[in-house]
Motif scaffolding. Structure first.
Motif, PDB file in Angstrom:
ATOM      1  N   TRP A  83       0.814  -1.214   0.000  1.00 22.09           N
ATOM      2  CA  TRP A  83       0.000   0.000   0.000  1.00 22.09           C
ATOM      3  C   TRP A  83       0.852   1.270   0.000  1.00 22.09           C
ATOM      4  CZ3 TRP A  83      -4.804  -0.481  -1.330  1.00 22.09           C
ATOM      5  CH2 TRP A  83      -5.487  -1.669  -1.054  1.00 22.09           C
ATOM      6  N   THR A  84       1.936   1.272   0.774  1.00 23.09           N
ATOM      7  CA  THR A  84       2.757   2.490   0.830  1.00 23.09           C
ATOM      8  C   THR A  84       3.456   2.757  -0.504  1.00 23.09           C
ATOM      9  OG1 THR A  84       4.597   1.209   1.779  1.00 23.09           O
ATOM     10  CG2 THR A  84       3.124   2.344   3.311  1.00 23.09           C
ATOM     11  N   THR A  85       3.973   1.727  -1.160  1.00 24.47           N
ATOM     12  CA  THR A  85       4.618   1.948  -2.456  1.00 24.47           C
ATOM     13  C   THR A  85       3.602   2.381  -3.513  1.00 24.47           C
ATOM     14  OG1 THR A  85       4.427  -0.426  -2.938  1.00 24.47           O
ATOM     15  CG2 THR A  85       6.509   0.355  -1.998  1.00 24.47           C
ATOM     16  N   THR A  86       2.391   1.848  -3.423  1.00 23.29           N
ATOM     17  CA  THR A  86       1.343   2.302  -4.347  1.00 23.29           C
ATOM     18  C   THR A  86       1.074   3.777  -4.157  1.00 23.29           C
ATOM     19  OG1 THR A  86       0.296   0.115  -4.378  1.00 23.29           O
ATOM     20  CG2 THR A  86      -1.057   1.994  -5.040  1.00 23.29           C
ATOM     21  N   LEU A  87       0.957   4.198  -2.897  1.00 24.46           N
ATOM     22  CA  LEU A  87       0.703   5.601  -2.601  1.00 24.46           C
ATOM     23  C   LEU A  87       1.842   6.484  -3.098  1.00 24.46           C
ATOM     24  CD1 LEU A  87      -0.972   7.817  -1.228  1.00 24.46           C
ATOM     25  CD2 LEU A  87       0.220   7.251   0.909  1.00 24.46           C
ATOM     26  N   LEU A 120       3.130   8.577 -17.761  1.00 24.28           N
ATOM     27  CA  LEU A 120       2.321   7.385 -18.016  1.00 24.28           C
ATOM     28  C   LEU A 120       2.983   6.136 -17.440  1.00 24.28           C
ATOM     29  CD1 LEU A 120       1.183   8.063 -21.696  1.00 24.28           C
ATOM     30  CD2 LEU A 120      -0.179   8.265 -19.607  1.00 24.28           C
ATOM     31  N   THR A 121       4.304   6.070 -17.517  1.00 22.89           N
ATOM     32  CA  THR A 121       5.021   4.923 -16.952  1.00 22.89           C
ATOM     33  C   THR A 121       4.792   4.836 -15.448  1.00 22.89           C
ATOM     34  OG1 THR A 121       6.721   5.086 -18.667  1.00 22.89           O
ATOM     35  CG2 THR A 121       7.289   3.854 -16.679  1.00 22.89           C
ATOM     36  N   LEU A 122       4.889   5.972 -14.771  1.00 24.11           N
ATOM     37  CA  LEU A 122       4.647   5.973 -13.330  1.00 24.11           C
ATOM     38  C   LEU A 122       3.202   5.604 -13.013  1.00 24.11           C
ATOM     39  CD1 LEU A 122       6.625   9.177 -12.264  1.00 24.11           C
ATOM     40  CD2 LEU A 122       7.236   6.805 -11.763  1.00 24.11           C
ATOM     41  N   ALA A 123       2.262   6.098 -13.821  1.00 16.75           N
ATOM     42  CA  ALA A 123       0.853   5.783 -13.575  1.00 16.75           C
ATOM     43  C   ALA A 123       0.587   4.296 -13.763  1.00 16.75           C
ATOM     44  CB  ALA A 123      -0.031   6.602 -14.510  1.00 16.75           C
ATOM     45  N   VAL A 128      -0.082  -1.261 -11.305  1.00 23.78           N
ATOM     46  CA  VAL A 128       0.378  -2.628 -11.026  1.00 23.78           C
ATOM     47  C   VAL A 128       0.544  -2.837  -9.523  1.00 23.78           C
ATOM     48  CG1 VAL A 128       2.293  -4.241 -11.348  1.00 23.78           C
ATOM     49  CG2 VAL A 128       1.475  -2.878 -13.283  1.00 23.78           C
ATOM     50  N   LEU A 129       1.133  -1.850  -8.849  1.00 21.31           N
ATOM     51  CA  LEU A 129       1.302  -1.960  -7.396  1.00 21.31           C
ATOM     52  C   LEU A 129      -0.045  -2.009  -6.688  1.00 21.31           C
ATOM     53  CD1 LEU A 129       4.241   0.570  -6.930  1.00 21.31           C
ATOM     54  CD2 LEU A 129       4.343  -1.884  -6.485  1.00 21.31           C
ATOM     55  N   VAL A 155       8.502  -2.317  -7.885  1.00 27.03           N
ATOM     56  CA  VAL A 155       9.187  -1.169  -7.290  1.00 27.03           C
ATOM     57  C   VAL A 155      10.438  -0.825  -8.101  1.00 27.03           C
ATOM     58  CG1 VAL A 155      10.487  -0.388  -5.277  1.00 27.03           C
ATOM     59  CG2 VAL A 155       8.288  -1.541  -4.972  1.00 27.03           C
ATOM     60  N   VAL A 156      11.192  -1.841  -8.499  1.00 32.98           N
ATOM     61  CA  VAL A 156      12.379  -1.583  -9.329  1.00 32.98           C
ATOM     62  C   VAL A 156      11.969  -0.951 -10.659  1.00 32.98           C
ATOM     63  CG1 VAL A 156      14.270  -2.690 -10.583  1.00 32.98           C
ATOM     64  CG2 VAL A 156      13.763  -3.386  -8.242  1.00 32.98           C
ATOM     65  N   ALA A 157      10.862  -1.441 -11.225  1.00 29.51           N
ATOM     66  CA  ALA A 157      10.375  -0.862 -12.483  1.00 29.51           C
ATOM     67  C   ALA A 157      10.000   0.602 -12.305  1.00 29.51           C
ATOM     68  CB  ALA A 157       9.173  -1.659 -12.986  1.00 29.51           C
ATOM     69  N   ALA A 158       9.419   0.965 -11.144  1.00 31.79           N
ATOM     70  CA  ALA A 158       9.051   2.357 -10.888  1.00 31.79           C
ATOM     71  C   ALA A 158      10.269   3.258 -10.792  1.00 31.79           C
ATOM     72  CB  ALA A 158       8.231   2.444  -9.608  1.00 31.79           C
TER      73      ALA A 158
END
Length: 518
Positions: A83-87, A120-123, A128-129, A155-158
């Protein structure tokens, strides 16, 4: 022990938040190379400043949840990190979109396209997260190696994919080039003299009602008998980048002036700091050092150099980044810092005295002066509600500016052109006051764009009166060149606003172009 585990999870989320800030800085500064030394110089500064602050916030939130449920996490808890990484990544995508929208004119077209791809990549990564978090919440509260591996990959992809989408650095701007002279075959006779009054932070939201009430008679005369239009501005709304774009007819990628200062942190040289992310704290804490701009940082062909090279007599005063000079055809009166103990109006009066002294010595075809009193004191900011029923310092400053416009009106010949230009509207530094003013405004939030931008008023015998369509601050220089009979550079971002003038002028004078003035 559970408190240490809460801390480790919070540190991971804080480090990811610092990485999102690195992406924001890289988006707004396409000249920054993706080299280890530059990334390290920027990364460790954000990691050691923003990282702990974000980690502290996540730790407090996790601690509150732990005290409520008494469920201790693992050292790297899938339940918490999902949840925290998604946020964090979703907030990074939102901030990227807001900053790209705000600073779009400050980016080259290629950098703007890459910034959209990064956003868009971050979105997508945030999506995905979020999917991982929902699946974990719906099908099992205990972590698994598969879930942890998927979370780690996301997370690595982000962190990595936005760097790939951003791509290599754009080339640094070259040295200032010589401005070319325009020969007689490419020129038309000047339609008349041009008088330009530049105003820092003035707003039609103030001028129009005050003129209608009779309190600003000279502005009222210009509004009634001349043309007016709103000018879209750029961010940040501060004098150096605004007036550099007005002077060159180019947005910051062409003028090379993105902000009042540049920032340096080790190997990283930064032109723009992101908005909405409290990035100014990096300067206040000394993590980044502000370096003032120098006149040689200005690129493009500014008005005073174009006129000098073409032999057009001109006197300009108070323009940021202009170097004081006396030439055979003109005078450039440089901007001076306001001395201690001198108020902003008195400083402008002193500049005007020097300006008028130069005009007595030259038969100028173009005369331009900038008044900075409105932006010199932030307490004079326009407030829609507070000005009702009582007089504020801003009222006195507008009265002074109105008198200066009247001085020019008294010197206009029938064929002369007066341009009164505000490059941006000064707003309150307080977000609460800005929100209050917009709610109090009769037009509501839909008028935010017009309230934040500048304006141009045109007055003269060859001006077609009325309200014109919206323009941009980069339209000023092409319009001035057109009236003087000079061609417009194709490398300029603005357009000659021929709709400001009567048909008898525009019918016999088409807009001409050259490739560049450099």
């Amino acid at each position: 022990m559970p408190y240490l585990r809460l801390l480790t999870n919070a540190l991971v989320a804080g480090a990811l938040g610092a990485a999102m800030l690195v992406h924001l800085v890289l988006l707004l500064n396409p000249q920054l190379p993706l080299q280890p030394r530059a990334l390290f110089s920027l990364g460790w500064r954000l990691l050691l400043t923003a990282g702990p602050l974000l980690a502290a916030g996540f730790f407090i939130a996790s601690l509150a949840r732990y005290l409520a449920t008494r469920r201790g996490p693992a050292w790297l808890s899938l339940r918490i990190l999902a949840w925290t990484t998604t946020l964090v990544v979703a907030t990074g995508a939102l901030l990227a979109w807001l900053n790209v929208s705000a600073f779009q004119p400050s980016l080259t077209p290629a950098a703007g396209r890459r910034a959209v791809v990064v956003t868009l990549t971050l979105a997508v990564t945030a999506g995905v997260l979020l999917l991982i978090a929902l699946v974990h919440y719906g099908f099992g509260r205990r972590g698994s190696r598969v879930g942890g591996a998927l979370l780690g990959i996301a997370v690595v992809a982000a962190v990595v994919l936005p760097l790939v989408a951003r791509g290599p650095a754009e080339p640094e701007p070259g040295p200032m080039r010589r401005v070319r002279a325009v020969g007689a075959p490419l020129r038309e006779p000047a339609a008349g003299r041009v008088w330009i009054v530049l105003l820092d932070g003035a707003s039609l939201d103030y001028v129009s009602p005050a003129a209608a009430q009779g309190r600003l008679p000279n502005f009222g005369r210009v509004l009634d008998g001349g043309a007016s239009l709103t000018l879209f501005s750029i961010e940040p709304r501060l004098p150096p980048p605004i007036w550099a774009s007005v002077a060159t007819g180019q947005y910051p990628p062409g003028s090379n002036v993105h902000a009042p200062v540049r920032y340096r942190g080790g190997w990283a040289r930064i032109d723009l700091l992101p908005r909405y992310a409290f990035a100014d704290l990096l300067v206040l804490t000394g993590v980044l050092h502000a370096e003032p701009l120098r006149p040689e940082d200005l690129r493009g062909a500014p008005l005073w150099r174009v006129l000098e090279s073409s032999g057009v007599p001109a006197v300009t005063a108070g323009w940021p980044l202009a170097v004081a000079a006396e030439t055979s055809v003109g005078s450039v009166i440089a901007e001076r810092e306001r001395p201690e103990g001198i108020d902003s109006v008195q400083a402008d009066r002193t500049l005007r005295t020097r300006f008028e002294s130069a005009l007595t010595q030259r038969d100028a075809q173009v005369a331009a002066i900038r008044y900075a009193a409105l932006s010199a004191d932030r307490r004079s900011t326009l407030s829609l509600r507070s000005r009702v029923g009582r007089r504020l310092p801003v009222d006195d400053i507008y009265d002074f500016v109105d008198g200066e416009v009247g001085r020019v009106l008294g010197r206009l010949a029938p064929d002369d052109l007066l341009l009164v230009i505000s490059g941006y509207r000064l707003e309150s530094p307080s977000p609460f006051e800005r929100l209050r003013d917009r709610v109090a405004d009769d037009a509501g939030l839909a008028a935010e764009a017009s309230k934040s931008d500048g304006f141009m008023l045109a007055y003269g015998g060859k001006v077609s009166p009325g309200r014109k369509t919206v323009g941009a601050i980069v339209d000023v220089l092409p319009t001035v060149l057109y009236y003087l009979g000079l061609p417009v550079g194709r490398d300029m971002d603005g357009y000659a606003r021929t709709d400001l003038f009567v048909a008898t002028l525009t019918a016999e004078r088409p807009v001409s172009f050259i490739r560049s003035y450099q």
